[in-house]
Design a protein around this motif. Structure first.
Motif, PDB file in Angstrom:
ATOM      1  N   GLY A 157       0.788  -1.228   0.000  1.00  0.00           N
ATOM      2  CA  GLY A 157       0.000   0.000   0.000  1.00  0.00           C
ATOM      3  C   GLY A 157       0.817   1.274   0.000  1.00  0.00           C
ATOM      4  N   ARG A 159       2.762   4.664  -1.312  1.00  0.00           N
ATOM      5  CA  ARG A 159       2.646   5.691  -2.347  1.00  0.00           C
ATOM      6  C   ARG A 159       3.850   5.573  -3.275  1.00  0.00           C
ATOM      7  NH1 ARG A 159       1.356   8.425   2.517  1.00  0.00           N
ATOM      8  NH2 ARG A 159      -0.772   9.270   2.561  1.00  0.00           N
ATOM      9  N   SER A 228       3.686   0.109   7.999  1.00  0.00           N
ATOM     10  CA  SER A 228       2.534  -0.441   7.277  1.00  0.00           C
ATOM     11  C   SER A 228       2.679  -1.958   7.170  1.00  0.00           C
ATOM     12  CB  SER A 228       2.442   0.166   5.873  1.00  0.00           C
ATOM     13  OG  SER A 228       2.043   1.516   5.945  1.00  0.00           O
ATOM     14  N   HIS A 262      -2.094   4.374  -7.201  1.00  0.00           N
ATOM     15  CA  HIS A 262      -3.259   4.690  -6.368  1.00  0.00           C
ATOM     16  C   HIS A 262      -4.264   3.534  -6.381  1.00  0.00           C
ATOM     17  CE1 HIS A 262      -6.177   7.236  -4.292  1.00  0.00           C
ATOM     18  NE2 HIS A 262      -7.080   6.712  -5.090  1.00  0.00           N
ATOM     19  N   ARG A 265      -3.062   0.868  -4.081  1.00  0.00           N
ATOM     20  CA  ARG A 265      -3.287   1.295  -2.692  1.00  0.00           C
ATOM     21  C   ARG A 265      -4.747   1.077  -2.291  1.00  0.00           C
ATOM     22  NH1 ARG A 265      -0.591   4.694   0.598  1.00  0.00           N
ATOM     23  NH2 ARG A 265      -2.185   6.304   0.826  1.00  0.00           N
ATOM     24  N   TYR A 268      -5.275  -2.556  -1.545  1.00  0.00           N
ATOM     25  CA  TYR A 268      -4.665  -2.822  -0.232  1.00  0.00           C
ATOM     26  C   TYR A 268      -5.588  -2.351   0.882  1.00  0.00           C
ATOM     27  CZ  TYR A 268      -1.129  -2.034   3.515  1.00  0.00           C
ATOM     28  OH  TYR A 268      -0.408  -2.013   4.693  1.00  0.00           O
ATOM     29  N   ALA A 269      -6.098  -1.129   0.732  1.00  0.00           N
ATOM     30  CA  ALA A 269      -6.971  -0.547   1.753  1.00  0.00           C
ATOM     31  C   ALA A 269      -8.261  -1.347   1.905  1.00  0.00           C
ATOM     32  CB  ALA A 269      -7.302   0.900   1.386  1.00  0.00           C
ATOM     33  N   CYS A 320      -7.522   1.103   8.835  1.00  0.00           N
ATOM     34  CA  CYS A 320      -7.156   1.245   7.425  1.00  0.00           C
ATOM     35  C   CYS A 320      -6.361   2.539   7.200  1.00  0.00           C
ATOM     36  CB  CYS A 320      -8.430   1.250   6.585  1.00  0.00           C
ATOM     37  SG  CYS A 320      -8.160   1.182   4.821  1.00  0.00           S
ATOM     38  N   SER A 321      -6.801   3.624   7.820  1.00  0.00           N
ATOM     39  CA  SER A 321      -6.125   4.912   7.648  1.00  0.00           C
ATOM     40  C   SER A 321      -4.718   4.877   8.230  1.00  0.00           C
ATOM     41  CB  SER A 321      -6.946   6.038   8.288  1.00  0.00           C
ATOM     42  OG  SER A 321      -6.904   5.974   9.694  1.00  0.00           O
ATOM     43  N   LEU A 324      -2.426   3.264   5.721  1.00  0.00           N
ATOM     44  CA  LEU A 324      -2.193   4.091   4.530  1.00  0.00           C
ATOM     45  C   LEU A 324      -1.397   5.356   4.814  1.00  0.00           C
ATOM     46  CD1 LEU A 324      -5.733   3.895   2.898  1.00  0.00           C
ATOM     47  CD2 LEU A 324      -3.651   2.813   2.044  1.00  0.00           C
ATOM     48  N   VAL A 332     -10.314   7.836   3.609  1.00  0.00           N
ATOM     49  CA  VAL A 332     -10.346   6.409   3.294  1.00  0.00           C
ATOM     50  C   VAL A 332     -11.659   6.045   2.615  1.00  0.00           C
ATOM     51  CG1 VAL A 332     -10.348   4.098   4.287  1.00  0.00           C
ATOM     52  CG2 VAL A 332      -8.782   5.819   5.170  1.00  0.00           C
ATOM     53  N   TYR A 336     -10.488   5.331  -1.177  1.00  0.00           N
ATOM     54  CA  TYR A 336      -9.806   4.043  -1.191  1.00  0.00           C
ATOM     55  C   TYR A 336     -10.702   2.819  -1.111  1.00  0.00           C
ATOM     56  CZ  TYR A 336      -5.519   6.738  -0.616  1.00  0.00           C
ATOM     57  OH  TYR A 336      -4.490   7.613  -0.815  1.00  0.00           O
TER      58      TYR A 336
END
Length: 340
Positions: A157, A159, A228, A262, A265, A268-269, A320-321, A324, A332, A336
């Protein structure tokens, strides 16, 4: 020595560069600046500075092409709204126009709620252009040739910038987290420095996840540091790649520009949310509305606009946040979590 030519003057590019550079306040507290009223003249994040400078250069280019008589920032200011409207007319997304508006606001010290300042289009989820279906850039990206990169992104996840900066030394085990956390928690609170306190919070956040390995993001968005979790069926492959990379070397020497970072990600989220989310019907009605007297679920997030009516578990959104590197659960929900 000869006298300086009095006809010489800085061009728009140099004027804007010096203006934005003078605002750099990387590492300073935004909260303190807001308290003393100096935040309007400061840029606290290097990534924000880069973004503002990029869009400011687009503005300067527009001025040179359409209003070449303007040679100073002051004279160009009256065309800010025109330039922003031009972006809307050319089909730029509401997000891009919003960033450009913020860049101009910072450059010229324009308050966001100034009645004469350009009103940016509303940001609607259905209008998000990134990671929605096939894009032109996808034609230049082979999923087969980049299978390892895709799996790595889906399992970490990260960037784009975080991925590009990840090094062999940035693999952290759960055991390492627990050992360091135990040492910090055993110290008297008054002995902990602000840096120690931040570190303690990061380690505690990591233990929200059951996974045994983490990537250490040293400098995420806004300069935030985090751990993470490495998740999914390809976790072993990801861990092996990082552990086989020398400590100071980059795990990825090249990250394909057309990779949908993105989108990965978001995948993943969504996985992390699903693993942690409770059934909405099982979340207790634990609060009472003072106005109506009706009980409600304070731990349930109700989406708005085009997602109106969809309900999410706030506790799972928070987890989750953390993974990330965000501080707000609405980010989120809006950007996401998908396909529930």
């Amino acid at each position: 020595m000869g006298r300086r030519n009095k006809a010489y003057h800085k061009d728009l590019h140099q004027q804007a560069y010096e203006r934005l550079t003078s605002m750099q306040a990387f590492g300073e507290s935004r909260k303190e600046a807001k308290a003393n009223g100096t935040d309007k003249d400061k840029i606290f994040s290097f990534s924000t500075y880069q973004s503002y400078w990029k869009h400011t250069k687009y503005f300067i280019k527009y001025i040179k092409e359409h209003h070449p008589e303007c040679t100073t920032l002051k004279s160009a200011r009256k065309y800010v709204n025109e330039w922003l409207q031009d972006g809307v007319d050319r089909g730029l997304s509401a997000w891009t126009v919003g960033v450009q508006r913020s860049a101009m606001g910072k450059l010229y010290g324009i308050s966001p709620d100034d009645e004469d300042f350009f009103k940016a289009p509303k940001k609607e989820r259905e209008n998000i252009k990134r990671s929605r279906g096939d894009r032109v850039r996808d034609k230049h990206f082979s999923k087969t040739n980049n299978d390892g990169l895709i799996k790595f992104c889906q399992g970490t996840g990260l960037r784009r910038k975080e991925l590009e900066e990840l090094r062999g030394k940035d693999l952290v085990t759960r055991e390492q987290v627990e050992v360091e956390l135990s040492k910090l928690e055993s110290r008297p609170a008054e002995e902990l420095t602000p840096a120690d306190t931040k570190r303690l919070e990061m380690l505690q956040d990591a233990l929200l996840f059951p996974e045994g390995y983490f990537t250490h993001v040293r400098n995420g968005k806004g300069g935030r540091e985090r751990l993470s979790p490495i998740i999914g069926p390809n976790a072993g492959q990801i861990i092996e790649r990082i552990s086989n990379t020398p400590a100071e070397e980059k795990v990825w020497q090249h990250v394909h520009q057309s990779a949908d970072i993105h989108g990965y990600r978001a995948e993943y989220a969504t996985v992390i949310y699903k693993v942690n989310a409770r059934e909405i019907k099982d979340i207790p009605y634990d609060r009472v509305n003072k106005g109506t007297g009706h009980r409600y679920q304070s731990e349930v997030y109700t989406c708005r606009k085009d997602e109106s009516g969809r309900k999410l578990d706030k506790a799972a959104m928070l987890v989750c946040s953390k993974a990330l590197g965000h501080n707000r659960i609405d980010v989120v929900a809006n950007n996401y979590i998908r396909d529930l």
